[in-house]
Design an enzyme around this catalytic site. Structure first.
Site, PDB file in Angstrom:
ATOM      1  N   PRO A  16       0.850  -1.200   0.000  1.00 18.24           N
ATOM      2  CA  PRO A  16       0.000   0.000   0.000  1.00 18.24           C
ATOM      3  C   PRO A  16       0.879   1.241   0.000  1.00 18.24           C
ATOM      4  CG  PRO A  16       0.058  -1.002   2.196  1.00 18.24           C
ATOM      5  CD  PRO A  16       0.781  -1.931   1.267  1.00 18.24           C
ATOM      6  N   GLN A  70      -7.083  -0.735   3.503  1.00 17.87           N
ATOM      7  CA  GLN A  70      -6.249  -0.464   4.674  1.00 17.87           C
ATOM      8  C   GLN A  70      -6.804   0.701   5.486  1.00 17.87           C
ATOM      9  OE1 GLN A  70      -2.257   1.484   4.907  1.00 17.87           O
ATOM     10  NE2 GLN A  70      -1.571  -0.578   5.396  1.00 17.87           N
ATOM     11  N   CYS A 100       3.066   3.135   9.211  1.00 17.30           N
ATOM     12  CA  CYS A 100       3.357   4.425   8.586  1.00 17.30           C
ATOM     13  C   CYS A 100       4.225   5.280   9.513  1.00 17.30           C
ATOM     14  CB  CYS A 100       2.052   5.161   8.258  1.00 17.30           C
ATOM     15  SG  CYS A 100       2.398   6.741   7.466  1.00 17.30           S
TER      16      CYS A 100
HETATM   17  C1  LIG Z   1       4.845   7.055  -1.187  1.00 13.42           C
HETATM   18  C2  LIG Z   1       4.635   5.975  -0.157  1.00 13.42           C
HETATM   19  C3  LIG Z   1       3.404   5.859   0.470  1.00 13.42           C
HETATM   20  C4  LIG Z   1       3.187   4.860   1.422  1.00 13.42           C
HETATM   21  N1  LIG Z   1       1.940   4.729   1.973  1.00 13.42           N
HETATM   22  C5  LIG Z   1       1.680   3.677   2.792  1.00 13.42           C
HETATM   23  C6  LIG Z   1       0.357   3.416   3.247  1.00 13.42           C
HETATM   24  O1  LIG Z   1      -0.613   4.111   2.896  1.00 13.42           O
HETATM   25  N2  LIG Z   1       0.173   2.353   4.081  1.00 13.42           N
HETATM   26  C7  LIG Z   1       1.216   1.555   4.482  1.00 13.42           C
HETATM   27  O2  LIG Z   1       0.995   0.599   5.240  1.00 13.42           O
HETATM   28  N3  LIG Z   1       2.465   1.756   4.031  1.00 13.42           N
HETATM   29  C8  LIG Z   1       2.719   2.788   3.199  1.00 13.42           C
HETATM   30  N4  LIG Z   1       3.977   2.943   2.688  1.00 13.42           N
HETATM   31  C9  LIG Z   1       5.028   1.975   3.021  1.00 13.42           C
HETATM   32  C10 LIG Z   1       5.086   0.860   1.965  1.00 13.42           C
HETATM   33  O3  LIG Z   1       3.911   0.084   1.987  1.00 13.42           O
HETATM   34  C11 LIG Z   1       6.289  -0.082   2.209  1.00 13.42           C
HETATM   35  O4  LIG Z   1       6.159  -0.663   3.475  1.00 13.42           O
HETATM   36  C12 LIG Z   1       7.618   0.648   2.143  1.00 13.42           C
HETATM   37  O5  LIG Z   1       7.685   1.532   1.040  1.00 13.42           O
HETATM   38  C13 LIG Z   1       8.781  -0.361   2.053  1.00 13.42           C
HETATM   39  O6  LIG Z   1       8.657  -1.176   0.925  1.00 13.42           O
HETATM   40  P1  LIG Z   1       9.522  -0.903  -0.423  1.00 13.42           P
HETATM   41  O7  LIG Z   1      10.955  -0.850  -0.006  1.00 13.42           O
HETATM   42  O8  LIG Z   1       9.202  -2.053  -1.318  1.00 13.42           O
HETATM   43  O9  LIG Z   1       9.074   0.427  -0.962  1.00 13.42           O
HETATM   44  C14 LIG Z   1       4.226   3.956   1.767  1.00 13.42           C
HETATM   45  C15 LIG Z   1       5.464   4.093   1.142  1.00 13.42           C
HETATM   46  C16 LIG Z   1       5.674   5.076   0.191  1.00 13.42           C
HETATM   47  C17 LIG Z   1       7.026   5.166  -0.497  1.00 13.42           C
END
Ligand SMILES: Cc1cc2nc3c(=O)[nH]c(=O)nc-3n(C[C@H](O)[C@H](O)[C@H](O)COP(=O)(O)O)c2cc1C
Length: 341
Positions: A16, A70, A100
């Site tokens: 997400p 979510q 978050c």
């Molecule tokens: C722009 C952005 C928005 C995000 N929004 C959410 C969110 O709404 N809910 C959530 O649980 N995590 C959110 N995250 C965290 C991501 O779900 C994820 O846990 C995090 O980016 C690490 O994974 P990655 O390295 O594959 O990006 C967000 C991350 C980014 C970069």
């Protein structure tokens, strides 16, 4: 892998991301082989439910099942109520955000700030699981502060509460997005729990995907930032996991088609004004590293309506195609180097 009664088509999940994983993007990732996607977080604050932003985020029309919504907040009663609302709205799975790190969210003691208060975590888990008949999943981090990672206790409590699957980002709140994701605690959590565990953090290639699955023993992986402007990463990873071989990178012609199709969906979903503005970051991600893309982006940011934006993007790709620009990882790296020199 199963989440409650839902068998996912594979173990690759779109993370997400607020402002990114709206319905058009989730649909596109699923088209490219993601087995599951989770919505952007939606506040449990009832007074904001009818805001434009919340209404977009709660739009699951026509989305491929299972639909996962979510919710974020800090009050068990409000979160339980938000879960019921999302189920009535079409959600087949409710996901609780305890990961978050954003100040705006943590200042309200929501998101990863909840990890500071395990008693409140427990009350939230119990309240949400009791509120709905659908599977409830949890997405969280290793803990709030480095050196005080409490994920083993939180994860056990989540399983005891009846959580159907746990997605774990291998960082603390203190890490924000710095340092590298730590997979060792994800592995420990996986060894301890009987429910499915989903590993998340810094997975950006087929090799990394395989490494994280093998090392942690997780049931699935979740990919966020690496899918921005690259929804076909799910196809690439799925192919590599199945065959041990790399799929060729998409051609410029395919990138053009995917991006233009994505833009059309965004315009239809958000309408003229927001459609144009929200599309800008996606266009920037898709074109990162392509020839003369810095210059292209500076021009593209000035365009104020969807028809012209679409044309500008189309023309840019037509120019690349005329010059026989075939994108490969090697070429992208070379162009990147040229652009940063
Ligand atoms: C722009 C952005 C928005 C995000 N929004 C959410 C969110 O709404 N809910 C959530 O649980 N995590 C959110 N995250 C965290 C991501 O779900 C994820 O846990 C995090 O980016 C690490 O994974 P990655 O390295 O594959 O990006 C967000 C991350 C980014 C970069």
């Amino acid at each position: 892998m199963y989440i409650g009664p839902y068998q996912l088509s594979n173990n690759l999940i779109v993370a997400p991301m607020a402002g990114v994983t709206d319905r058009p993007f989730r649909t596109l990732c699923k088209y490219f082989g993601a087995g599951h996607a989770v919505s952007e977080m939606m506040t449990s604050d009832k007074t904001l439910r009818m805001s434009k932003k919340s209404l977009y985020r709660a739009n699951f029309d026509g989305e491929l099942a299972p639909i996962s919504a979510q919710i974020a907040g800090s009050d068990p009663h409000d979160l339980a109520e938000a879960a019921r609302y999302q189920v009535a709205n079409g959600a087949q799975i409710v996901d609780i955000n305890m990961g978050c790190p954003a100040k705006k969210v943590c200042n309200k003691l929501a998101g990863s700030a909840l990890l500071k208060n395990e008693d409140l975590v427990a009350r939230i888990l119990d309240a949400v699981v009791a509120a709905v008949d659908v599977p409830v999943t949890l997405k969280t981090r290793l803990g709030y502060l480095n050196g005080h990672e409490n994920i083993l206790r939180v994860a056990k409590r989540a399983e005891d509460a009846g959580i159907a699957a746990l997605a774990l980002h291998g960082r603390t709140r203190e890490d924000m997005y710095l340092n590298t994701a730590r997979y060792s605690l994800i592995k420990e959590v996986k060894e301890m729990l009987n429910i499915p565990v989903i590993a998340n953090g810094d997975i950006d290639s087929p090799e990394k995907a395989k490494y994280v699955l093998d090392y942690t023993g997780a049931d699935a992986i979740m990919i966020g930032r690496a899918a921005q402007g690259r929804p076909w990463i799910f196809r690439e990873i799925a192919h590599y996991l199945e065959t041990g071989e790399h799929l060729a990178a998409p051609s410029i012609a395919e990138v053009k088609d995917v991006l233009l199709g994505h833009l059309s969906e965004l315009y239809e979903f958000y309408g003229e004004y927001s459609g144009c503005r929200i599309s800008r970051k996606h266009i920037a991600w898709y074109t990162k590293g392509l020839r003369s893309s810095n210059e292209f982006r500076q021009n593209m940011y000035q365009v104020e309506n969807t028809a012209d934006q679409y044309k500008v993007v189309e023309n840019y790709f037509n120019g690349l195609l005329e010059h026989g620009h075939i994108m490969s990882d090697v070429q992208v790296d070379q162009v990147n180097l040229l652009e940063t020199k």
